[in-house]
Design an enzyme around this catalytic site. Structure first.
Site, PDB file in Angstrom:
ATOM      1  CG  ASP A 267      -2.156   0.815   1.082  1.00 58.15           C
ATOM      2  OD1 ASP A 267      -2.271   1.551   0.078  1.00 58.15           O
ATOM      3  OD2 ASP A 267      -3.035   0.731   1.972  1.00 58.15           O
TER       4      ASP A 267
ATOM      5  CG  ASP B  13      -8.935   2.738   1.616  1.00 57.32           C
ATOM      6  OD1 ASP B  13      -8.371   2.191   0.654  1.00 57.32           O
ATOM      7  OD2 ASP B  13      -8.390   2.919   2.715  1.00 57.32           O
TER       8      ASP B  13
END
Length: 389
Positions: free
Chosen positions: A137, A198
């Site tokens: 990430d 997200d």
């Protein structure tokens, strides 16, 4: 305890899921990936073994090109970071979930000492702890503007170099998922890619959006936009990761319509199917819904998906999958009418005279003069249809 409980609940349900991924929260600080906090006193190897014993391929999250200012890595090796014009480590952002007062800095993948450190971390996580899936990430950390050890490489080349180091240490059979990543440099470097922001247990973050002027501010609305508009990348560049499906009706500000709109976007685009709820808290009706979604997403994975009106709206209203599905969306804050004539967008004679059946309600919709009239679609809602030829 939460991680173990989810493993045991999933295994007890006999699900056909492939991976079990430990996400953020195990490290003492972002950047110190082998320093495990007290919540995981048994160590990471025990988690990997637990998942493997339950029948899953164990995976883990890490941000390899990021570190907090309070991390041991930053304090001991400030020379491993990209530098600004004053010779200080480049500021990469702020995350209150990691540290309310701590800044984040981007690492320099061209630095030989950091390269060796990165190899050792990845080798340990994969070959000693036993994780076979790496969710990487905040990868943009390697591409920040700044002075690097090797100035001959562009930001994109620095990111590619980082991928190559990780792949070399992990091995060719380890699944790598990119996340928070510039897309073009990652082509050919990852098997899967998060293609948007997200999701969140709320529809839109008004204050965050207006304060930061961030068009990708964390929220489900913007996640759905990326899921739909980047659906054509799936199985052309990588496996698309739309982020997790959230069907829980507790600890959420998402309405039922909003939850199902996220579900329909994930299902029809056929990418990864990720569950991130507390499994033991889900009612039986939700398990039944997940089973149906699982079946349909596997079918849609075999088709090709595109948003028919992608050039007409910021949030497309019609998404077609050649496996035989159509989704109709209204992402606005007001009810809107929707109608569609397939021939305006798709050159496929087999669609002439077809009918549609709502996957969830069973309602059948017929066309009139090849035009499907869906009437008024409520705000922030969607419908998923099976095409009946």
């Amino acid at each position: 305890q939460d991680i173990v409980e989810n493993i045991e609940t999933a295994a007890g349900r006999g699900v056909n899921w492939t991976y079990f991924v430990l996400d953020d929260g195990y490290q003492t600080a972002v950047g110190d990936w082998l320093s495990i906090n007290e919540k995981f006193s048994g160590g990471l190897k025990a988690i990997a073994e637990k998942a493997k014993t339950a029948g899953f391929v164990p995976g883990i999250w890490m941000a390899p090109f990021f570190a907090l200012a309070k991390s041991k890595l930053f304090k001991e090796h400030p020379d491993w970071f990209l530098k600004d014009e004053k010779g200080k480590p480049v500021w990469a952002g702020w995350n209150p979930l990691w540290s309310v007062f701590g800044s984040i800095h981007g690492l320099d993948t061209t630095n030989p000492e950091f390269q060796e450190y990165l190899r050792n971390v990845v080798h340990c996580i994969v070959h000693e702890f036993g994780f076979r899936y790496l969710k990487l990430d905040f990868l943009f950390g390697a591409t920040l503007q700044g002075k690097a050890y090797d100035q001959s490489l562009s930001p994109a080349e620095r990111l590619k170099l980082g991928f190559d180091i990780i792949r070399e240490a992990a091995g060719p059979d380890i699944v790598i998922l990119g996340c928070g990543c510039p897309l073009f440099p990652a082509i050919g470097k990852v098997q899967a890619m998060r293609i948007g922001p997200d999701v969140a247990p709320f529809w839109f973050a008004k204050y965050r959006y207006n304060i930061t002027n961030d068009p990708h501010a964390l929220c489900t609305k913007f996640a759905i936009r990326s899921i739909i508009t980047r659906s054509q990348m799936h199985r052309m560049l990588w496996i698309n990761d739309p982020d997790c499906l959230m069907l829980r009706d507790t600890d959420t500000r998402l309405s039922e319509n909003e939850r199902m709109t996220l579900a329909n976007a994930i299902v029809i685009t056929g990418g990864m199917y990720v569950i991130s709820d507390k499994l033991s808290a889900l009612p039986e009706r939700t398990w039944e819904l997940m089973a149906s979604a699982d079946e349909i997403v596997r079918k849609c994975d075999k088709g090709r998906t595109w948003a028919l009106d992608i050039m007409e709206r910021e949030f497309p209203a019609f998404v077609y999958n050649t496996a035989g599905y159509l989704a109709v969306f209204n992402m606005s804050d007001n009810a809107e009418k929707r109608s569609l004539r397939f021939s305006d967008y798709v050159e496929d004679s087999t669609l002439c005279g077809c009918a549609l059946q709502d996957v969830w309600s069973g309602e059948r919709v017929e066309s009139r003069d090849e035009l499907f009239d869906f009437g008024e679609v409520p705000r922030r809602s969607s419908r998923l249809f099976r095409i009946i030829r």
